[in-house]
Design an enzyme around this catalytic site. Sequence first.
Site, mmCIF file in Angstrom:
data_model
loop_
_atom_site.group_PDB
_atom_site.id
_atom_site.type_symbol
_atom_site.label_atom_id
_atom_site.label_comp_id
_atom_site.label_asym_id
_atom_site.label_seq_id
_atom_site.Cartn_x
_atom_site.Cartn_y
_atom_site.Cartn_z
ATOM 1 N N ASP A 431 0.867 -1.178 0.000
ATOM 2 C CA ASP A 431 0.000 0.000 0.000
ATOM 3 C C ASP A 431 0.908 1.234 0.000
ATOM 4 O O ASP A 431 1.591 1.514 0.984
ATOM 5 C CB ASP A 431 -0.881 -0.058 1.265
ATOM 6 C CG ASP A 431 -1.891 1.076 1.327
ATOM 7 O OD1 ASP A 431 -1.640 2.129 0.708
ATOM 8 O OD2 ASP A 431 -2.910 0.909 2.017
ATOM 9 N N HIS A 432 0.876 1.956 -1.102
ATOM 10 C CA HIS A 432 1.815 3.073 -1.267
ATOM 11 C C HIS A 432 1.466 4.263 -0.362
ATOM 12 O O HIS A 432 2.257 5.206 -0.230
ATOM 13 C CB HIS A 432 1.824 3.504 -2.735
ATOM 14 C CG HIS A 432 3.143 4.082 -3.175
ATOM 15 N ND1 HIS A 432 4.224 4.241 -2.339
ATOM 16 C CD2 HIS A 432 3.559 4.539 -4.384
ATOM 17 C CE1 HIS A 432 5.232 4.776 -3.003
ATOM 18 N NE2 HIS A 432 4.858 4.963 -4.248
ATOM 19 N N ARG A 433 0.298 4.223 0.260
ATOM 20 C CA ARG A 433 -0.024 5.293 1.209
ATOM 21 C C ARG A 433 0.791 5.118 2.485
ATOM 22 O O ARG A 433 1.033 6.066 3.220
ATOM 23 C CB ARG A 433 -1.526 5.265 1.553
ATOM 24 C CG ARG A 433 -2.426 5.559 0.379
ATOM 25 C CD ARG A 433 -3.869 5.289 0.728
ATOM 26 N NE ARG A 433 -4.074 3.907 1.164
ATOM 27 C CZ ARG A 433 -5.233 3.421 1.571
ATOM 28 N NH1 ARG A 433 -6.294 4.194 1.617
ATOM 29 N NH2 ARG A 433 -5.340 2.162 1.939
ATOM 30 N N ILE A 435 3.666 2.743 2.630
ATOM 31 C CA ILE A 435 5.047 2.326 2.386
ATOM 32 C C ILE A 435 5.613 3.029 1.155
ATOM 33 O O ILE A 435 4.987 3.023 0.082
ATOM 34 C CB ILE A 435 5.089 0.795 2.219
ATOM 35 C CG1 ILE A 435 4.733 0.150 3.567
ATOM 36 C CG2 ILE A 435 6.447 0.310 1.746
ATOM 37 C CD1 ILE A 435 4.202 -1.231 3.459
#
Length: 461
Positions: A431-433, A435
Amino acid sequence: MKQEIRVPEVAEGVTKGTVVAIAIAVGDQVAADQTLVELETDKAVVEIPSPTAGTIMEVRVEEGAEVAVGAVIVVLDSEGDTGESEKASTGEAEATAGADEPEPESEPEPEPEPTPEEEKQPEPQAPRTAGGASAAEKSEPATGQDQIDLTSVRRDDEVAPASPTVRRQARELGVDIYRVKGSGPGGRISAEDVRNYVRDTMQKIGSGMVVSSTAGQPVQRPLPDLSRFGTISREPLSKVRELTADAMSYAWSTIPMVTQYDKARIDDIEKFRKQFNASATAENKLTMTAFLVKDCAAALRAFPHFNSALDLASKELVLNHFINIGVAVDTPAGLLVPVIRDADGKGIERIATELNKLAEKTRERRVSPQELEGGTFTISNLGGIGGNAFTPIVYPPQVAILGVSEAEMAPVWNGKKFAPQLMLPLSLTYDHRVIDGAAGARFLRWICQALENPLNMVMKG
Ligand code: CAO
């Protein structure tokens, strides 16, 4: 004057269409050019307008019905047209502003004495579904239009009950009309409902809350008629498939995901595994997945953010102090993910024994719901089947998942020459939010290094 309004020839070669929306009801006053019915043809959705101002006497079609060019769709009383252009234009203004409203807001005109024919007119109808049954007919018990249960009338294969004006407004605002809850009779969606939906959505975005596109219900637009192209058959979705569809749609539409790839040299681990398995039983047989569970558990201890959940409502990251690894298991009923609890505190042999037992129970559908919950990270190993890379989907509320593809011998440059080595392809989706890319690359490298030199698992974890 009684006037029959027929389906016009809307385009060359079009001989019929399906009624997707009815914008008027018996008793409505309409202005000239006001849309009566929306018709979907092979080429486009077209609006059929009223040729003149008047009062709707009959609606001869239902939503979802197929009608041919020339068929009568509406009967109009255009008597009031003459000498009442003032009223007609007022009617038009009202109709435009309130086309979404089921009842005009102005005072009703004094009713003329009904003719015997008018006395037979049906009551204004609730919106009709594609199947032909009205909302009121479908809801149980139907004690009044206010009590119509929307969940029973707004199904995937049905047409959203909204006028063309409201549909157009929704289209212009980029709103999927199927997601708007109608507040009118029979769940009719008004312009106000669309505006409220937009306002609500913006408020949720503003407050940082994740906006679920599905709200727990898989949203799908009606399927086209696939049988037009060939023979089809249908099979019911298993419960597992239904839940998977819901979970995957939710994850895909709410999590900005990135997948990072790497490869681990696993010659040493594979050699050890084969030696161990020479004397192992079916219960404690050591598999690559067992190593990976231990490896990931150690990595999660070293990188706690990968073992977390995002709580946007409270603007917090929830860090799990326990490490429960879910392992995706392919079963005849679909994918299930049983969980190895507190994996970081267990030895590899114990993990292997637990995993073998759990995987068998899962395939045989003897796994309990408790054994399927509480995972904080997931491993999906497709390597036993084949393939060299794939992009797994994060399983919320987790923030990362490791995909494993098939290990293969490959020539690897060792500084002097190419040497054959067994390489395991790994793909980490996160999850780019939560990591960043650099952290993702470091985490995956850590996993690879621990597989290449298993001492790292105990040294660094
Ligand atoms: N590369 C090469 N060989 C592999 C491998 C890999 N990545 N993973 C497993 N293998 C080998 C095993 O070592 C075993 O070989 P041996 O018999 O020589 O030991 C053989 O393939 C079969 O392994 P297995 O599948 O019985 O055992 P496992 O512990 O490795 O896997 C499980 C268990 C549950 C992960 C697996 O059975 C399974 O269901 N995988 C599918 C998961 C899935 O569908 N994921 C998709 C989810 S969508 O993201």
